[in-house]
Design an enzyme around this catalytic site. Structure first.
Site, PDB file in Angstrom:
ATOM      1  N   ILE A 136       0.680  -1.310  -0.161  1.00 20.40           N
ATOM      2  CA  ILE A 136       0.247   0.166   0.039  1.00 20.40           C
ATOM      3  C   ILE A 136       1.057   1.177  -0.348  1.00 20.40           C
ATOM      4  O   ILE A 136       1.904   1.124  -0.191  1.00 20.40           O
ATOM      5  CB  ILE A 136      -0.942  -0.087   0.811  1.00 20.40           C
ATOM      6  CG1 ILE A 136      -0.541  -0.291   2.892  1.00 20.40           C
ATOM      7  CG2 ILE A 136      -2.373  -0.846   0.985  1.00 20.40           C
ATOM      8  CD1 ILE A 136      -1.013   0.360   4.056  1.00 20.40           C
ATOM      9  N   ASP A 137       0.520   2.427  -0.594  1.00 17.16           N
ATOM     10  CA  ASP A 137       1.059   3.242  -0.496  1.00 17.16           C
ATOM     11  C   ASP A 137       1.889   3.920   0.613  1.00 17.16           C
ATOM     12  O   ASP A 137       1.034   3.687   1.363  1.00 17.16           O
ATOM     13  CB  ASP A 137       0.178   4.380  -1.123  1.00 17.16           C
ATOM     14  CG  ASP A 137      -0.539   4.595  -2.237  1.00 17.16           C
ATOM     15  OD1 ASP A 137       0.536   3.173  -3.040  1.00 17.16           O
ATOM     16  OD2 ASP A 137      -1.160   4.655  -3.189  1.00 17.16           O
ATOM     17  N   LYS A 138       2.466   5.027   0.388  1.00 15.41           N
ATOM     18  CA  LYS A 138       3.138   5.685   1.730  1.00 15.41           C
ATOM     19  C   LYS A 138       2.131   5.871   2.557  1.00 15.41           C
ATOM     20  O   LYS A 138       2.189   6.122   4.103  1.00 15.41           O
ATOM     21  CB  LYS A 138       4.444   6.296   0.855  1.00 15.41           C
ATOM     22  CG  LYS A 138       5.103   7.337   2.747  1.00 15.41           C
ATOM     23  CD  LYS A 138       5.951   7.971   1.857  1.00 15.41           C
ATOM     24  CE  LYS A 138       6.544   9.123   2.352  1.00 15.41           C
ATOM     25  NZ  LYS A 138       5.686   9.848   3.219  1.00 15.41           N
ATOM     26  N   THR A 140      -0.801   5.444   2.658  1.00 14.64           N
ATOM     27  CA  THR A 140      -2.002   4.613   3.070  1.00 14.64           C
ATOM     28  C   THR A 140      -1.758   4.356   4.539  1.00 14.64           C
ATOM     29  O   THR A 140      -0.693   3.548   3.848  1.00 14.64           O
ATOM     30  CB  THR A 140      -1.816   4.011   1.820  1.00 14.64           C
ATOM     31  OG1 THR A 140      -2.808   4.888   0.557  1.00 14.64           O
ATOM     32  CG2 THR A 140      -3.954   2.936   1.667  1.00 14.64           C
ATOM     33  N   ARG A 236      -7.166   5.441  -5.650  1.00 11.65           N
ATOM     34  CA  ARG A 236      -6.706   7.104  -5.641  1.00 11.65           C
ATOM     35  C   ARG A 236      -7.387   7.546  -7.238  1.00 11.65           C
ATOM     36  O   ARG A 236      -7.604   8.723  -8.233  1.00 11.65           O
ATOM     37  CB  ARG A 236      -5.421   7.526  -5.869  1.00 11.65           C
ATOM     38  CG  ARG A 236      -4.786   6.975  -4.776  1.00 11.65           C
ATOM     39  CD  ARG A 236      -3.683   7.047  -3.891  1.00 11.65           C
ATOM     40  NE  ARG A 236      -3.307   8.630  -3.974  1.00 11.65           N
ATOM     41  CZ  ARG A 236      -1.954   8.652  -3.729  1.00 11.65           C
ATOM     42  NH1 ARG A 236      -0.687   7.540  -3.914  1.00 11.65           N
ATOM     43  NH2 ARG A 236      -1.159   9.925  -4.355  1.00 11.65           N
TER      44      ARG A 236
END
Length: 300
Positions: A136-138, A140, A236
Site C-alpha cells: 500500500i502507498d506510503k 495510506t 486514487r
C-alpha cells in the site's frame, strides 16, 4: 548495454529527454534527465544538455546506469502486529511509512522493521522486498499480510491473482456521490504526460474497483472501496476518474484540498485463507485518528 535510436523526421525538434521518456516507459523523465547530466546519453557521439532538441537523422546512444544496490538493515521500529503465527503475520502499517526501501527512502521502511521482528521472511520478491506479498502507498494506512516463508508467499500470491483475497478500504473524497454503490472498470497504466503518475489509458492493465457510500456530508463523501484488482494507485486514480478525488491526495487530488498530510485512504479489512490450515481469516482495523477527526468535523 548501449542502446541506440535514429531520430526520424516526425521526432525532430523534440527535446532529447522527452523523446527518451516515450521510449523507456519504466523510467521517469527526471531519471532520464539525471542520466543525461551524468553523461550516460550521447547524440552523434557527443554529450548534450537535457534541453537539446533532436534533429532528423541524429543518432542517440544511451546506457542505463546500474541500479543502486540497497543494503537493507534490520531496524528496531515499532510494529502494530494484528496477527502472527509461524507462517505469516498481518500488520497495520501507519501512514507515512514506505513498505520497502527505495531511492530516497533507505531507512524507516516496513521491511526494515520486519527484518528486526522476524527470524525469517520469504524471498520470492527478492532481497529488497522480503516477505512482501502486496503493498500500500506510503501515506495510506492499514492492513498488509507478510509471508515468513516461500510456500506461504506463493499461496497468498495465488489468492491475490485469483481474486480470492478480499481487501477493503475506506476513503474520504471530494464531492457528494449520489449513488449508493458503484463499480469503476477502467484500465490503468503510466500517464503518458507524467511518468510519475498513473492514469486511465487505453492500453493499461484491467482495473476494477467497487465502492459503497458510507456517509454523505455537505462537500464530501465517506466511501468504502473493494479492490477486484490491485493496480498502482488504483483507488486514487479511479476516484479521480469519476470526479470524486480522495481528500488530501497530493498527486491526484484537487488543487485546493484539505491539508491532512496525504490522501485520506485506509486499508481497513483483509480476508484470505490461511495457506497451511486452510482456515478463512478476517481482520479489520479502525482508521487512524486524523481520519476519524476529519469525519467528526464534517458531522459537527
Amino acid at each position: 548495454m548501449t542502446q541506440q535510436h535514429n531520430v526520424t523526421e516526425s521526432e525532430a525538434n523534440i527535446r532529447v529527454d522527452k523523446l527518451l521518456s516515450t521510449m523507456m516507459t519504466d523510467a521517469s523523465r527526471s531519471e532520464i534527465q539525471s542520466w543525461i547530466a551524468d553523461g550516460c546519453v550521447r547524440v552523434n557521439g557527443h554529450h548534450v544538455k537535457v534541453n537539446y532538441k533532436c534533429q532528423n537523422g541524429d543518432v542517440i546512444e544511451w546506457m542505463v546506469p546500474e541500479p543502486e544496490t540497497l543494503t537493507i538493515e534490520p531496524e528496531n521500529i515499532p510494529l502494530s502486529v494484528v496477527y502472527e503465527d509461524s507462517d505469516l503475520l498481518v500488520v497495520n502499517k501507519p501512514r507515512g511509512m514506505v513498505v520497502h526501501p527505495s531511492a530516497g527512502h533507505h531507512h524507516g521502511a516496513l521491511v526494515n522493521a520486519l527484518l528486526h521482528h522476524c527470524d525469517s521472511l520469504s524471498h520470492v520478491n527478492g532481497e529488497e522486498r522480503p516477505g512482501i506479498v502486496h503493498r500500500i502507498d506510503k501515506d495510506t494506512s492499514g492492513l498488509l499480510v507478510v509471508a515468513k516463508n516461500d510456500e506461504t508467499h506463493i499461496h497468498l500470491a495465488e489468492q491475490l491473482s485469483a481474486k480470492e483475497m478480499e481487501r477493503q478500504y475506506e476513503a474520504i473524497v471530494h464531492g457528494v456521490i449520489e449513488h449508493e454503490t458503484g463499480m469503476i472498470d477502467a484500465p490503468i497504466g503510466r500517464d503518458p504526460n507524467d511518468r510519475k503518475k498513473m492514469g486511465i489509458v487505453g492500453n493499461g492493465k484491467s482495473a476494477i474497483t467497487h465502492f459503497r457510500v458510507l456517509n454523505r456530508y455537505r462537500d464530501f463523501t465517506h466511501v468504502e472501496c473493494q479492490l477486484e484488482t490491485g493496480r498502482t494507485h488504483q483507488i486514487r486514480v479511479h476516484m479521480k476518474y469519476i470526479g470524486f478525488p480522495v481528500v488530501g491526495d497530493p498527486k491526484y487530488g484537487q488543487r485546493k484540498t484539505r491539508a491532512v498530510g496525504g490522501q485520506a485512504l485506509h486499508a481497513k479489512s483483509l480476508a484470505f485463507k490461511h495457506p497451511t490450515t486452510n482456515e478463512q481469516l478476517h481482520f479489520e482495523v479502525e482508521a487512524p485518528a486524523y481520519f476519524q477527526e476529519l469525519l467528526s468535523e464534517f458531522e459537527s
